[in-house]
Scaffold this active site. Structure first.
Site, PDB file in Angstrom:
ATOM      1  CD  GLN A 256      -2.944   0.668  -0.018  1.00  0.00           C
ATOM      2  OE1 GLN A 256      -3.051  -0.296  -0.566  1.00  0.00           O
ATOM      3  NE2 GLN A 256      -3.471   1.862  -0.591  1.00  0.00           N
ATOM      4  CG  HIS A 259      -0.932   2.583  -4.435  1.00  0.00           C
ATOM      5  ND1 HIS A 259      -0.844   2.339  -5.787  1.00  0.00           N
ATOM      6  CD2 HIS A 259      -1.585   1.251  -3.801  1.00  0.00           C
ATOM      7  CE1 HIS A 259      -1.533   1.083  -6.141  1.00  0.00           C
ATOM      8  NE2 HIS A 259      -1.958   0.604  -4.973  1.00  0.00           N
ATOM      9  CD  GLU A 324      -8.558   1.761  -1.332  1.00  0.00           C
ATOM     10  OE1 GLU A 324      -7.535   2.407  -0.646  1.00  0.00           O
ATOM     11  OE2 GLU A 324      -8.714   1.728  -2.567  1.00  0.00           O
ATOM     12  CG  HIS A 325      -7.114  -2.176   0.341  1.00  0.00           C
ATOM     13  ND1 HIS A 325      -6.369  -0.995   0.030  1.00  0.00           N
ATOM     14  CD2 HIS A 325      -7.500  -2.753  -1.086  1.00  0.00           C
ATOM     15  CE1 HIS A 325      -6.583  -0.810  -1.325  1.00  0.00           C
ATOM     16  NE2 HIS A 325      -7.145  -1.953  -2.030  1.00  0.00           N
ATOM     17  CG  ASP A 358      -4.441  -4.282  -5.224  1.00  0.00           C
ATOM     18  OD1 ASP A 358      -5.603  -3.995  -4.955  1.00  0.00           O
ATOM     19  OD2 ASP A 358      -3.491  -4.488  -4.816  1.00  0.00           O
ATOM     20  CG  HIS A 417     -50.558  16.160  -5.351  1.00  0.00           C
ATOM     21  ND1 HIS A 417     -49.851  17.667  -5.686  1.00  0.00           N
ATOM     22  CD2 HIS A 417     -49.379  15.293  -5.641  1.00  0.00           C
ATOM     23  CE1 HIS A 417     -48.673  17.530  -6.351  1.00  0.00           C
ATOM     24  NE2 HIS A 417     -48.288  16.367  -6.280  1.00  0.00           N
TER      25      HIS A 417
END
Lengths: 425, 425
Positions: A256, A259, A324-325, A358, A417
């Site tokens: 991670q 990145h 996220e993970h 991934d 209505h």
């Protein structure tokens, strides 16, 4: 290599991580707004003009011909092609199960109501230019749309100096079944997808990551078209017990951290021994990695370590961070899964590193980042459909229930209505 | 009463209708941004201060006690209560069918992957103050969240001069199962839901309509929390054949026009005789309606009539406009339903006026407005869940497929991703 914090500081950590995603500045937004208006008004001419100004490239045609795409794709490596083809099968198998059915309910007096699930008609996929090219993301963005039944999938990507697409991207586009490819990037590309130009069709939804101008443009056109999300900095949180191997754990945290200097890698463990070993491994392994500078920055700012009493405590930390993970590197990961309330994707056991998801396993890698897993989901077939309800009332049904509807409409002072029911009774 | 345009002008009409929703001005956005920051920093104190400044009301407590809510709700009219109770049953019956299941797939070598559907934990419902009170919207916003399994549903609404809630709103909140009610409105109320204050809990998603400051605040906090949508001006499109009654048709067009001078009512028909009769009926009926001033404004600006050769042409017009509400006032509406690609909700046959769906039938009345039915859906159970994927690879599985994953990771120059697999092989 990891700053140690207390479990009681988890909420503070969550706030700190969230502060990574800056609001888009008014300066960027107003600059992008001008580009959007210009492209909306001047179409292809404006796109070509901005491409010259920003990228220094003179385009004669925005459309990539099928012949050119074929030729570029053919240049991709064979081992890569084979792996991509199998990855595609896995992604399709996983996402097929997300298809939703229409439904129809019948009631007395002929009443009938239900919901249809309809594919979006046109989708635009943005593929960033530059050196970092992610063919796997092309599959992840396009395949769910195909499965949803989207008929026209348009890919745009900034032109390169060579005038060619990366062979791997070209191959991924073909493999995923992209219908058309155009050379347009940045805010001008997003504008083309949102409003349409002479050459580039207007779409219903835009997906795919991009730089800050792309993100700003997506935010501004949201409402005119749908967008996937504004992707923020990403994170991994690894829960490890004393049986986890330090080398595996460290490798996953590093995957991670490589990145982005803003990426976050967090180890939450019940074993202080493991924690020490992981820190050593991080040092050892990162020295051998090409992106060690990025890794060092990322770990320094956002690499954290939390020691907990129990594995249930570890999961509670994850639920607050909403990563996220989330990896469950424990002997019995299935015993913990039911406790996980907030995570984009969960990787179970000692052998399921994030990379499996991934690239390969079939789950989508476009995931809610930066704590948004509290309320957001992975990209899925659902992302490319809309649901439309329908309702049928017979004469008898309106006669039976009309007075109730009139009561409710009149309680809101909406006489017209009420009147629409009254004229039918 | 309706301007007649040609079928070939449909796309122009679509653009004209879309221009109804102004972009939020930077002035409003920056004003709202200040309020958000202030409430984020100062919590309850800031909410109370803004309530005094904007509404002239001095609050001593933000929380509405259960006793007060009970007392106010008890004052609601009995016929109203009975109709609401049955409407609730209908809404629940329709939305129950939207619940999605988890799924799990098994592959060789012990591979296991799937998706869990999890409810959001906390949802905030905004209920506008002022004279126009819509208890039906409380049911439409809260019930899908209940069915999704949301445990804590928080309602906020601006305080009134009397210090009390409208009895109908109080009753609707109780009936729907709102857990807590707070007196906070405007941007300060949205800020409280997004960031939390001493009294008001931070939520995961905010739903419900509001004025321009509420809309701006929702747009700005989107990302910190999820939001439903920024509701734009609404519309009805009625497709009518020569068998449709002019009085019914006119009444339905008027039921949309009474909402708002920006609302749009469009008649698309194959019968020029019906068109003439509807225009007469519009005039006749609107003279008897309390909101005739709003209706006149709305019809003048956005009331349109399109004559088509065939019913299929009529549906194509609807597909371009993508109306929030679509009525198929034709002899065989089921024959047309399959042609409809873009509509929030479809009302079938001569007797199903939009009001049936607004109040009673069970479909949701929170619908995509202003052409967004091209890509957006009604509020539903889906709006209150998130999907989280999971993946398990065994030692054997990683050994079997690891080299493919390495190939793909290395093709993207992500060595740490590749390494996480390599260390396990």
């Amino acid at each position: 290599m990891l700053e140690r914090i207390k479990q009681s500081e988890t909420k503070k950590l969550e706030a700190y991580l969230r502060s990574r995603s800056d609001d888009l500045s008014y300066e960027v937004l107003s600059k992008v707004q001008l580009i959007l208006s210009d492209v909306r008004q001047h179409g292809d001419e404006a796109i070509i003009r901005y491409t010259k100004a920003f990228d220094g490239i003179e385009l004669t045609s925005l459309r990539v011909s099928d012949e050119a795409l074929n030729e570029w794709a053919a240049a991709a490596d064979e081992a890569f092609k084979e792996a991509m083809t199998k990855a595609k099968d896995n992604i399709i198998a996983f996402h097929e199960a997300q298809k939703q059915n229409n439904y129809l309910q019948q009631q007395s007096l002929g009443i009938c109501l239900g919901q249809r699930v309809l594919p979006l008609e046109r989708v635009g996929v943005y593929v960033p230019g530059g050196r970092a090219q992610y063919p796997s993301s092309v599959l992840m963005n396009v395949l769910p749309a195909k499965i949803a039944g989207v008929k026209r999938i348009v890919m745009i990507t900034p032109p390169s100096k060579s005038g060619q697409l990366d062979p791997k991207i070209a191959y991924a586009a073909q493999l995923a079944g992209v219908d058309e490819v155009y050379l347009a990037g940045g805010a001008q590309g997003i504008a083309a997808l949102a409003y349409g130009s002479e050459t580039i069709p207007r779409v219903d939804k835009i997906v795919g990551p991009g730089n800050i101008y792309v993100a700003a443009a997506k935010k501004l056109v949201y409402g005119t078209v749908d967008i996937d999300m504004i992707a923020g900095p990403s994170e991994i949180l690894v829960i490890a017990d004393e049986g986890a191997r330090a080398d595996y754990t460290a490798a996953d945290l590093l995957s991670q951290a490589e990145h982005d200097p803003m990426a976050s890698a967090i180890l939450v463990t019940t074993s202080s021994k493991l924690a020490d070993q992981v820190c050593e491994e991080l040092k050892r392994q990162s020295e051998q990695l090409p992106k060690q500078a990025i890794i060092a920055e990322s770990l320094k700012a956002y690499g954290k370590l939390i020691l907990c009493e129990t594995l249930a405590d570890c999961v509670e930390v994850a639920n607050v961070i909403a990563p996220e993970h989330l990896e469950l590197m424990v002997a019995d990961p299935w015993a913990l899964l039911g406790l996980v309330r907030n995570a984009g994707s969960v990787f179970l056991g000692y052998y399921t590193c994030e990379s499996v998801g991934d690239y390969w396993g079939g789950t989508n890698h476009v995931l809610p980042t930066n704590g948004t897993a509290r309320f957001a989901s992975a990209l899925s077939v659902d992302s490319f459909v809309k649901r439309s309800s329908f309702l049928y009332y017979s004469k008898e049904a309106i006669e039976a229930y009309g007075s109730k509807i009139v009561t409710l409409a009149e309680s809101e002072n909406l006489q017209a209505h009420a009147n629409a029911v009254k004229v039918r009774m």
